[in-house]
Design a protein around this motif. Structure first.
Motif, PDB file in Angstrom:
ATOM      1  N   ARG A  69      26.067  59.066  19.392  1.00  0.00           N
ATOM      2  CA  ARG A  69      25.138  59.819  20.446  1.00  0.00           C
ATOM      3  C   ARG A  69      23.811  59.555  20.823  1.00  0.00           C
ATOM      4  NH1 ARG A  69      26.960  64.476  19.613  1.00  0.00           N
ATOM      5  NH2 ARG A  69      24.788  65.143  18.532  1.00  0.00           N
ATOM      6  N   GLU A  70      23.495  59.820  19.043  1.00  0.00           N
ATOM      7  CA  GLU A  70      21.565  59.568  18.953  1.00  0.00           C
ATOM      8  C   GLU A  70      21.292  58.719  18.201  1.00  0.00           C
ATOM      9  OE1 GLU A  70      20.469  62.467  20.397  1.00  0.00           O
ATOM     10  OE2 GLU A  70      22.005  63.360  20.412  1.00  0.00           O
ATOM     11  N   LEU A  71      21.763  57.251  17.146  1.00  0.00           N
ATOM     12  CA  LEU A  71      21.846  56.395  16.731  1.00  0.00           C
ATOM     13  C   LEU A  71      22.208  55.320  17.340  1.00  0.00           C
ATOM     14  CD1 LEU A  71      22.577  57.981  13.064  1.00  0.00           C
ATOM     15  CD2 LEU A  71      20.502  58.258  14.143  1.00  0.00           C
ATOM     16  N   GLU A  72      22.833  54.984  18.476  1.00  0.00           N
ATOM     17  CA  GLU A  72      23.106  54.131  19.153  1.00  0.00           C
ATOM     18  C   GLU A  72      24.097  53.076  18.902  1.00  0.00           C
ATOM     19  OE1 GLU A  72      20.149  53.155  22.197  1.00  0.00           O
ATOM     20  OE2 GLU A  72      19.132  54.548  21.898  1.00  0.00           O
ATOM     21  N   LEU A  73      24.799  53.738  17.632  1.00  0.00           N
ATOM     22  CA  LEU A  73      25.456  52.742  16.580  1.00  0.00           C
ATOM     23  C   LEU A  73      26.883  52.469  17.340  1.00  0.00           C
ATOM     24  CD1 LEU A  73      24.368  54.297  13.118  1.00  0.00           C
ATOM     25  CD2 LEU A  73      23.887  51.751  13.758  1.00  0.00           C
ATOM     26  N   LEU A 178      28.006  51.397   9.805  1.00  0.00           N
ATOM     27  CA  LEU A 178      27.956  50.710  11.259  1.00  0.00           C
ATOM     28  C   LEU A 178      26.990  50.035  10.995  1.00  0.00           C
ATOM     29  CD1 LEU A 178      28.625  54.746  11.872  1.00  0.00           C
ATOM     30  CD2 LEU A 178      30.284  52.585  12.609  1.00  0.00           C
ATOM     31  N   ALA A 179      25.993  49.942  11.193  1.00  0.00           N
ATOM     32  CA  ALA A 179      24.470  49.632  11.470  1.00  0.00           C
ATOM     33  C   ALA A 179      24.826  47.255  10.863  1.00  0.00           C
ATOM     34  CB  ALA A 179      22.738  49.579  10.101  1.00  0.00           C
ATOM     35  N   HIS A 180      25.727  47.638  10.161  1.00  0.00           N
ATOM     36  CA  HIS A 180      26.423  45.950   9.993  1.00  0.00           C
ATOM     37  C   HIS A 180      27.328  45.376  11.201  1.00  0.00           C
ATOM     38  CE1 HIS A 180      24.627  45.271   5.992  1.00  0.00           C
ATOM     39  NE2 HIS A 180      25.535  46.791   5.482  1.00  0.00           N
ATOM     40  N   GLN A 181      27.244  45.884  11.817  1.00  0.00           N
ATOM     41  CA  GLN A 181      28.386  45.862  13.243  1.00  0.00           C
ATOM     42  C   GLN A 181      27.382  45.738  14.452  1.00  0.00           C
ATOM     43  OE1 GLN A 181      31.751  48.729  14.523  1.00  0.00           O
ATOM     44  NE2 GLN A 181      32.359  49.099  12.154  1.00  0.00           N
ATOM     45  N   VAL A 182      26.332  45.832  14.360  1.00  0.00           N
ATOM     46  CA  VAL A 182      25.166  46.192  15.096  1.00  0.00           C
ATOM     47  C   VAL A 182      24.807  44.021  15.113  1.00  0.00           C
ATOM     48  CG1 VAL A 182      23.123  46.942  16.092  1.00  0.00           C
ATOM     49  CG2 VAL A 182      24.255  48.349  15.671  1.00  0.00           C
ATOM     50  N   ALA A 183      24.136  44.198  13.698  1.00  0.00           N
ATOM     51  CA  ALA A 183      23.708  42.887  14.105  1.00  0.00           C
ATOM     52  C   ALA A 183      23.965  42.204  12.275  1.00  0.00           C
ATOM     53  CB  ALA A 183      21.977  42.663  13.921  1.00  0.00           C
ATOM     54  N   ASP A 317      12.201  53.693  19.166  1.00  0.00           N
ATOM     55  CA  ASP A 317      13.499  53.718  20.528  1.00  0.00           C
ATOM     56  C   ASP A 317      14.449  53.276  19.947  1.00  0.00           C
ATOM     57  OD1 ASP A 317      15.059  52.620  21.671  1.00  0.00           O
ATOM     58  OD2 ASP A 317      13.613  53.670  23.695  1.00  0.00           O
ATOM     59  N   LEU A 318      15.831  53.096  19.185  1.00  0.00           N
ATOM     60  CA  LEU A 318      16.497  52.649  18.271  1.00  0.00           C
ATOM     61  C   LEU A 318      17.672  51.290  19.317  1.00  0.00           C
ATOM     62  CD1 LEU A 318      17.827  55.396  16.159  1.00  0.00           C
ATOM     63  CD2 LEU A 318      17.006  53.464  15.438  1.00  0.00           C
TER      64      LEU A 318
END
Length: 355
Positions: A69-73, A178-183, A317-318
């Protein structure tokens, strides 16, 4: 489905070992972890679940919703299940570096590219591999890892190896993975880990702020300040050693100079500890530093200031930050490094005192 499982064995970023036995342990370890994972709701509702564990799982569930919700992960099944492993770490990683180099020995495999370490689900396998590397004359750093990311190929569960961590550490670890799933860039460990560290730092700050935990936020910032001071110290030592190893010295003379540099690092670390009023949390890490340790730390720290500048550029802005990082990830490595090096230079200049 068979192809997906075989690719996942490589994707774990645990190694590029060519032997079938290595891939067998990777696959069996991952399958065992999946088998043990059960939905959080079931664990929480089960009468036999210890009350403290239930509280930790409920806390983790709230963190997971906050992450989306807040970190857009990513909003998926990762960290919405829990597994008891019955061991202190999920995997054991081994970094190795030549005697006169601070560049890690890389392991390469088809899906995730080359990584700067090799990992094992069992400690014995890690120790055996580490012993072979030492026998070959390499510097070695071996350590336990509480969690790892399958990069979205599977729903990574919460694990008994970290569920009881202090709240800020639990949040930090979840946001990082979870960040590893973003990039994720194949073959660029420093890019991947530095990006994830930037996300974890920002995520924990926002989490504690949202929870109204001013005291814990202050403690987290103090801990982060200590960590960044140590990382800067190690980065400086790594740069000094890189220059030393480029010198045309005879092996014995190089070994003497190498010992001198590591003695200097130990002295500077002692000065830091005195400033930290004796805080000794990094002593196990700094007990016997070597090239492999310096390489491992650099992978997680070197580009963090550059990513922080990228985040500041979009005013926190994440979503926009992730878009910039994904765009960087699509560039050739030389172009990507040029952009991030420019960010590093600009950040250093912004911190320099005005003449």
């Amino acid at each position: 489905m068979r192809t997906r499982w075989l690719a996942a064995a490589a994707l774990l970023a645990l190694s590029g070992c060519e032997s079938l036995s290595y891939y067998a342990q990777a696959m069996s370890g991952q399958l065992e972890l999946i088998r043990r994972a059960q939905p959080l709701g079931e664990w929480i509702a089960r009468p036999s679940t210890p009350p403290e564990l239930r509280r930790r799982l409920e806390l983790a569930a709230r963190m997971r919703e906050f992450a989306t919700r807040e970190l857009e992960l990513p909003d998926n099944g990762s960290y919405r299940s829990y597994a008891e492993l019955g061991r202190p770490y999920a995997v054991w990683n081994v970094f190795a570096a030549p005697e006169f180099s601070v560049q890690p020995v890389e392991s390469c495999f088809p899906v995730a590219g080359c990584v700067a370490y090799r990992g094992f689900f069992g400690r014995e396998g890690a120790e055996s591999y580490a012993a072979k590397q030492r026998g070959a004359g390499l510097d070695v750093f071996e350590y336990g890892v509480p969690a790892y990311s399958t990069l979205g190929w599977f729903d990574d569960p919460l694990l008994s190896t970290f569920i009881r961590y202090p709240e800020s550490e639990l949040a930090r670890l979840m946001f990082h993975e979870l960040a590893h799933q973003v990039a994720y860039v194949k073959g660029d460990t420093t890019f991947n880990e530095s990006f994830a560290v930037t996300v974890e730092d920002e995520g924990v700050r926002r989490w504690l702020t949202s929870e109204g935990r001013g005291g814990e936020l202050a403690q987290f910032r103090e801990a982060q300040a200590r960590k960044h001071e140590l990382l800067a110290l190690i980065e400086d030592a790594r740069a000094r050693l890189a220059r030393l190893y480029a010198e045309p010295l005879a092996p014995e003379a190089m070994r003497v100079a190498k010992r001198t540099e590591f003695a200097r690092l130990a002295e500077r670390y002692a000065v830091l500890k005195a400033r930290w009023r004796g805080y000794a949390g990094f002593d196990p890490l700094m007990r016997e530093p070597n090239n492999a340790l310096l390489a491992s730390v650099s992978a997680y720290a070197h580009l963090v200031p550059a990513f922080r500048r990228e985040l500041a550029t979009v005013h926190g802005d994440l979503g926009a930050f992730y878009a910039r990082v994904k765009a960087l990830s699509r560039l050739p490595k030389a172009a990507r490094d040029a952009v991030l090096s420019s960010d590093l230079s600009a950040r250093r200049e912004s911190r320099s005192p005005t003449p």
